[in-house]
Structure formats: C-alpha cells, structure tokens
Motif scaffolding. Sequence first.
Motif, PDB file in Angstrom:
ATOM      1  N   HIS A 182       0.858  -1.192   0.000  1.00  0.00           N
ATOM      2  CA  HIS A 182       0.000   0.000   0.000  1.00  0.00           C
ATOM      3  C   HIS A 182       0.891   1.239   0.000  1.00  0.00           C
ATOM      4  N   SER A 184       0.705   3.539   2.231  1.00  0.00           N
ATOM      5  CA  SER A 184       0.790   4.061   3.606  1.00  0.00           C
ATOM      6  C   SER A 184       2.221   4.218   4.145  1.00  0.00           C
ATOM      7  N   GLN A 187       3.513   7.685   4.366  1.00  0.00           N
ATOM      8  CA  GLN A 187       3.147   8.508   5.535  1.00  0.00           C
ATOM      9  C   GLN A 187       4.337   8.617   6.481  1.00  0.00           C
ATOM     10  N   ARG A 208       0.423  -6.756  -4.592  1.00  0.00           N
ATOM     11  CA  ARG A 208      -0.089  -7.774  -3.664  1.00  0.00           C
ATOM     12  C   ARG A 208      -0.134  -9.110  -4.361  1.00  0.00           C
ATOM     13  N   GLN A 222      -2.530   3.184  -5.860  1.00  0.00           N
ATOM     14  CA  GLN A 222      -3.301   3.792  -4.785  1.00  0.00           C
ATOM     15  C   GLN A 222      -2.895   5.247  -4.701  1.00  0.00           C
ATOM     16  N   GLU A 224      -2.582   7.933  -1.357  1.00  0.00           N
ATOM     17  CA  GLU A 224      -2.666   8.082   0.075  1.00  0.00           C
ATOM     18  C   GLU A 224      -2.854   9.556   0.368  1.00  0.00           C
ATOM     19  N   PHE A 262      -8.002  -0.547  10.858  1.00  0.00           N
ATOM     20  CA  PHE A 262      -6.640  -0.563  10.323  1.00  0.00           C
ATOM     21  C   PHE A 262      -5.709  -0.343  11.497  1.00  0.00           C
ATOM     22  N   PHE A 264      -3.043   1.280  11.706  1.00  0.00           N
ATOM     23  CA  PHE A 264      -2.378   2.590  11.739  1.00  0.00           C
ATOM     24  C   PHE A 264      -3.347   3.751  11.855  1.00  0.00           C
ATOM     25  N   THR A 265      -4.650   3.468  11.941  1.00  0.00           N
ATOM     26  CA  THR A 265      -5.615   4.544  12.209  1.00  0.00           C
ATOM     27  C   THR A 265      -6.551   4.101  13.329  1.00  0.00           C
ATOM     28  N   GLY A 290     -10.020   3.207   2.351  1.00  0.00           N
ATOM     29  CA  GLY A 290      -9.866   3.014   3.793  1.00  0.00           C
ATOM     30  C   GLY A 290      -9.355   4.319   4.369  1.00  0.00           C
ATOM     31  N   CYS A 291      -9.746   4.606   5.594  1.00  0.00           N
ATOM     32  CA  CYS A 291      -9.276   5.864   6.177  1.00  0.00           C
ATOM     33  C   CYS A 291      -9.425   5.827   7.692  1.00  0.00           C
ATOM     34  N   GLY A 292      -9.011   6.901   8.331  1.00  0.00           N
ATOM     35  CA  GLY A 292      -9.173   6.997   9.778  1.00  0.00           C
ATOM     36  C   GLY A 292      -8.289   8.081  10.342  1.00  0.00           C
ATOM     37  N   ALA A 313      -5.776  10.078   7.774  1.00  0.00           N
ATOM     38  CA  ALA A 313      -5.117   9.467   6.614  1.00  0.00           C
ATOM     39  C   ALA A 313      -6.162   8.677   5.855  1.00  0.00           C
ATOM     40  N   PHE A 314      -5.952   8.583   4.558  1.00  0.00           N
ATOM     41  CA  PHE A 314      -6.832   7.708   3.763  1.00  0.00           C
ATOM     42  C   PHE A 314      -6.018   7.096   2.639  1.00  0.00           C
ATOM     43  N   GLY A 315      -6.524   6.010   2.108  1.00  0.00           N
ATOM     44  CA  GLY A 315      -5.861   5.385   0.967  1.00  0.00           C
ATOM     45  C   GLY A 315      -6.919   4.800   0.061  1.00  0.00           C
TER      46      GLY A 315
HETATM   47  N1  PHE Z   1      -3.461   1.299   3.432  1.00  0.00           N
HETATM   48  C1  PHE Z   1      -4.827   0.887   3.502  1.00  0.00           C
HETATM   49  C2  PHE Z   1      -5.102  -0.188   2.466  1.00  0.00           C
HETATM   50  O1  PHE Z   1      -4.314  -0.349   1.568  1.00  0.00           O
HETATM   51  C3  PHE Z   1      -5.775   2.037   3.314  1.00  0.00           C
HETATM   52  C4  PHE Z   1      -5.659   3.084   4.357  1.00  0.00           C
HETATM   53  C5  PHE Z   1      -4.821   4.169   4.210  1.00  0.00           C
HETATM   54  C6  PHE Z   1      -6.427   2.998   5.509  1.00  0.00           C
HETATM   55  C7  PHE Z   1      -4.746   5.138   5.165  1.00  0.00           C
HETATM   56  C8  PHE Z   1      -6.344   3.966   6.494  1.00  0.00           C
HETATM   57  C9  PHE Z   1      -5.510   5.038   6.333  1.00  0.00           C
HETATM   58  O2  PHE Z   1      -6.097  -0.897   2.549  1.00  0.00           O
END
Ligand code: PHE
Length: 345
Positions: A182, A184, A187, A208, A222, A224, A262, A264-265, A290-292, A313-315
Amino acid sequence: MSDLRQQLEKLRDDGLAEIAAAADAAALDAVRVKYLGRKGAVQAAFEKLPTLPKEERPAFGALANQAREALAAALNDRKTAFEAGARKSGPKLDLTLPGRGTTVGRPHPITQIIDEVVHIFGRMGFAVADGPDIETEYYNFDALNTPAEHPARDIQDTFYLEGSGKRQGASGQSNRLLLRTHTSPVQVHVMEKQPPPVRVVVPGRCYRRDEIDATHHVNFHQFEGLYVDRNVSVANLKGDCEFFFKQLLGPETRVRFRPHFFPFTEPSFEIDLNSPMLRSRGKEWLEIAGCGMVNPRVFEYVGYDPEQWTGYAFGMGVERIAMVLYGIDDIRLFYENDLRFLRQF
Ligand code: PHE
C-alpha cells in the motif's frame, strides 16, 4: 572464309537488332542466352575455328571476338536502360490522395486520474509526495503499527525480495525487503522528514500477491492522503473526502463511512461510494477507500507528539476509481496496452 565472315557479320547484326527489339528484361535475357550462352551462336562460330586453314584462323578469331564484345556491350546498355525504367515506373507521388494522419498519444487513463486527483487535492492545499516501490518491512508494516502476526505480512499476501535481510519482530526495525502493499509507508517517510503540520497526497504503485481476476491484480495504484495539524478531526476527514469525491465524480456523488479496522488509524473507516454512473449500472454502494485518524502509535514511531497533533489518513485504489468513473468492469484492461481500449480515454 568470306562465307564464314559474312555469316558472322549477319549473326552480329541480327543479335544487335534483337537486343534493340527486346521488350523487357526477360526477353533481353533470352537474347543473351541465344547469342552469348554456352551453347549460343557466338560459341558455335568459335567452334568452327579448327576447321579453317591455319593462316585464316587469327583473322576469323579476331572477328568473332569483336562480334562477341559488340553484343555484350549492347546487352549491357539495354539492361541498364531497363533497370532505370523500372525505377522510374515505381510508385509515384499522388498528390490527390488524402494525407496520412499522425496519431497524438495521450496519458494512460490511470495517469489521467492520478493527475486529476493531485489537481483537486492541490487546490485543497495538499503537496505531492512519493516513496519507493521496494520497501522494508519496517516501513510497510512495523512503523504502521501492524502486529508481527498480522496476516497481511504473510508471504501468501506480500511479495518479499528473497534473501533480503532479517525479520526482527515488531520491536526492532526489520530491514527485510518487500514490494509495498500500500502507499501508507510513505506517511512514515514524510513524517520522519518534516515536522508537522503535514498535508500530502501520495500517488503510487502497489503490489499484492492476489489471484488475478476482473477486480484484482498483482499490481495496482493507490493514492494516500495525510493531513496532520492541531485539532484535525473526523469531521475534517469526512468533509474533505466528500468534497474530493464530488469534485472528481460529480455533485450527485454520495459518500458513506462504515466503521472498520486498520492498525495505523484509530478510529478507522471504510468509505463507500454511490454515483450516477454506478446507479446507471444497477450498483448501489461500492467500497472505495480506507481511512481513519492517525493512530498515536504511528506518531510515536516518527517522533510526533500525539498530545499536540492529530491527523487523518486515507488510501484508495486508483483503478477502482477509474472503473467507477468510466464504467469499466475488468481491471485487466488497464494493463493489456490494447490501443482500442486506451484510445477511448
Ligand atoms: N493502506 C490501507 C489499504 O491499503 C488504506 C488506508 C490508508 C487505511 C490510510 C487507512 C488510512 O487498505
């Protein structure tokens, strides 16, 4: 002798006339064989030589040689003329034909979306950042608070580079190399390099170990987002995401947040999308991101004070967005380089 001499002169004159009359290169070659070939007329004349009295042989031989040379020279001239003619009668320039157009290339649809995303976030004050495709286990997992036994770390899910360093468990910095799963980890790179506040958007390739099908690929994109400042809240996250999706997909786009997890969030959400394009294809909500709120543990890894700073953060998957935007139902189309597909964008 005078008989033979006359025959020879006639032979030469006939030959020259036939050479002049030959209609094309093939006819010319037939004349060559007839007169100068191994069983040709000139050779036959030479063969008469021994039948002549000795004193007449040199004069006749000389005459036969002259005839041969005259014929050879004439053949050669004609042959050159035919070749030049062939060149002249080749394809000519026809100015009445329509011109041949040149095709102008264009960015790949995935690149177009990334450009658009970066543009929208740019207007919201986000800078662009990037990081390496080959990551260490530390950046991809450890510093993102992903436990040692988390299934995503499994070699079934992640491409590790063989023989690359040691796994050191969640406490140490694992320098084992892998293809990032990802965006992330960027970050962490960004926060290590600069003090808060931070506002970045990070487009990039991810990998993946998925079974390839209409919605999964081993390689995808992706982007981020990371926003760290004082008093950043879920309200900012929700408002900014909603604004972004409406900018990208139109004002009738709707966004829904569902609680998720997640490492990390905290709290974490998944974002579902509903757009006119989706509705027209009979689909309701599509999971898109995904985010948080950035987990204070991640702040500790990068040396930010979690008491002072909060962030979101979001991705999200770029191919996913492209599929929604353009109504494409097979992710593999993006990587087949079929111009019939690519020219539509
Ligand atoms: N890295 C996560 C994923 O690939 C997405 C994500 C990013 C979630 C940042 C929360 C914060 O699924």
